[in-house]
Scaffold this active site. Structure first.
Site, PDB file in Angstrom:
ATOM      1  CB  CYS A 165      -0.915   0.009   1.209  1.00  0.00           C
ATOM      2  SG  CYS A 165       0.111  -0.006   2.897  1.00  0.00           S
ATOM      3  CG  HIS A 167       3.511  -6.845  10.804  1.00  0.00           C
ATOM      4  ND1 HIS A 167       2.334  -6.432  11.172  1.00  0.00           N
ATOM      5  CD2 HIS A 167       4.376  -6.837  11.559  1.00  0.00           C
ATOM      6  CE1 HIS A 167       2.543  -6.047  12.415  1.00  0.00           C
ATOM      7  NE2 HIS A 167       3.606  -6.391  12.783  1.00  0.00           N
ATOM      8  CG  HIS A 175       2.502  -0.911  12.036  1.00  0.00           C
ATOM      9  ND1 HIS A 175       3.525  -1.805  11.948  1.00  0.00           N
ATOM     10  CD2 HIS A 175       1.486  -1.205  11.294  1.00  0.00           C
ATOM     11  CE1 HIS A 175       3.090  -2.680  11.223  1.00  0.00           C
ATOM     12  NE2 HIS A 175       1.608  -2.458  10.838  1.00  0.00           N
ATOM     13  CB  CYS A 189       0.402   4.843   7.260  1.00  0.00           C
ATOM     14  SG  CYS A 189      -0.817   4.940   6.302  1.00  0.00           S
ATOM     15  CD  GLU A 240      -3.389   1.131  12.486  1.00  0.00           C
ATOM     16  OE1 GLU A 240      -4.457   1.740  12.382  1.00  0.00           O
ATOM     17  OE2 GLU A 240      -2.883   0.237  11.708  1.00  0.00           O
ATOM     18  CB  SER A 255       0.281  -9.081   7.679  1.00  0.00           C
ATOM     19  OG  SER A 255      -0.365  -8.287   6.880  1.00  0.00           O
ATOM     20  CB  SER A 260       3.159  -5.723   4.709  1.00  0.00           C
ATOM     21  OG  SER A 260       2.431  -4.807   5.745  1.00  0.00           O
TER      22      SER A 260
END
Length: 284
Positions: free
Chosen positions: A12, A40, A73, A95, A125, A221, A267
């Site tokens: 992403c 991850h 994260h 992010c 996160e 993940s 990821s």
């Protein structure tokens, strides 16, 4: 055997941004640190470590004066402040979607909302978002609808989601919390890339007559786990693997399957997807 690739798969924006930052930093430094795994995906982390990445278990392992990159994260605010106090050069690559969730947690808590985070309480996160709440005692984490039912009544509740959650679960939890508060503020902080990958997997298992899906992603993940849940919810067999070597150890899974779908978490690097896609093709 026919192979169909999910329309959206792999890195992403936030992950690609962080990985690019690590690579660029290592062009000018012998080593760059992260607190915890930057993403991850063990294979990609190993590649970055070969370039000079150093992964610390916690902030205390970061040498004074070192260069540290805050992973996608994010980290609690006090961690970043302590690093800066030790003259650590901090490059914040949180992010943007996670950053928005952190900012909302800070804002809502300052406005006396009881903050409810939807997600995995052990995920970095969520820990990072909690670290931006103005009053940590005024926040709690729920993983699902059952846990949301246990929330006590509050005059004001702000619901904030981990970026990798499913839209359906966020809507369900919001519905439950409407009975817990006279003033509910729902913050949909699920990232666009997560939604795209989830929609692509739904498309893969509903619009195509696939007999099974090979899902590529690290075991830790969270977003890959959500993709697995969507596939299984449609009663489609899923083979979750981390690398191409797992193809050889799961050959029986491919028997009597005419059409195989391939999907990957946010990821998972493109080079690994290509390698596994080629390996599956050899077996077709």
């Amino acid at each position: 055997m026919k192979i169909i690739m999910a329309e959206h798969a792999g890195f992403c924006f936030g992950v690609k941004r962080a990985v690019d930052a690590i690579e660029n930093a290592l062009k000018n430094s012998k080593e760059v640190w992260t607190i915890g795994l930057p993403i991850h995906n063990p294979q990609e982390v190993a590649r970055l470590e070969n370039l000079g990445l150093r992964v610390a278990n916690d902030e205390s392992e970061i040498p004074t004066g070192a260069e540290v990159l805050i992973r996608a994260h994010g980290e609690p605010l006090d961690v970043i402040e302590r690093l800066q106090a030790r003259d650590v050069k901090v490059q914040d690559m949180t992010c943007p979607f996670v950053k928005k969730a952190q900012e909302l947690a800070a804002q809502m808590s300052k406005e006396d909302y009881h903050v409810v985070l939807l997600g995995d309480k052990n995920h970095p996160e969520i820990k990072g978002i909690l670290g931006h709440v103005a009053n940590n005692s005024n926040a709690e984490v729920v993983a699902n609808e059952d846990e949301a039912e246990k929330i006590s009544r509050h005059s004001k509740i702000a619901l904030i989601s981990q970026t990798t959650q499913r839209e359906e679960r966020l809507a369900n939890v919001a519905g439950i919390l409407t009975r817990k508060s006279s003033q509910l503020h729902v913050c949909n902080t699920i990232c666009k890339a997560t939604g795209e990958r989830q929609d692509a997997v739904r498309e893969l298992v509903t619009a195509h007559d696939v007999d099974g899906v090979v899902l590529i992603g690290g075991r830790a993940s969270a977003n890959t786990g959500k993709l697995r849940d969507i596939i299984k919810a449609h009663n489609i067999e899923v083979l979750w693997i981390e690398d191409e070597n797992e193809i050889e150890s799961n050959l029986d899974w491919f028997k009597n399957k005419n059409t195989i779908g391939i999907a990957a978490g946010a990821s998972t690097p493109a080079w690994l997807i290509d390698k596994i896609k080629q390996q599956v093709g050899v077996r077709s």
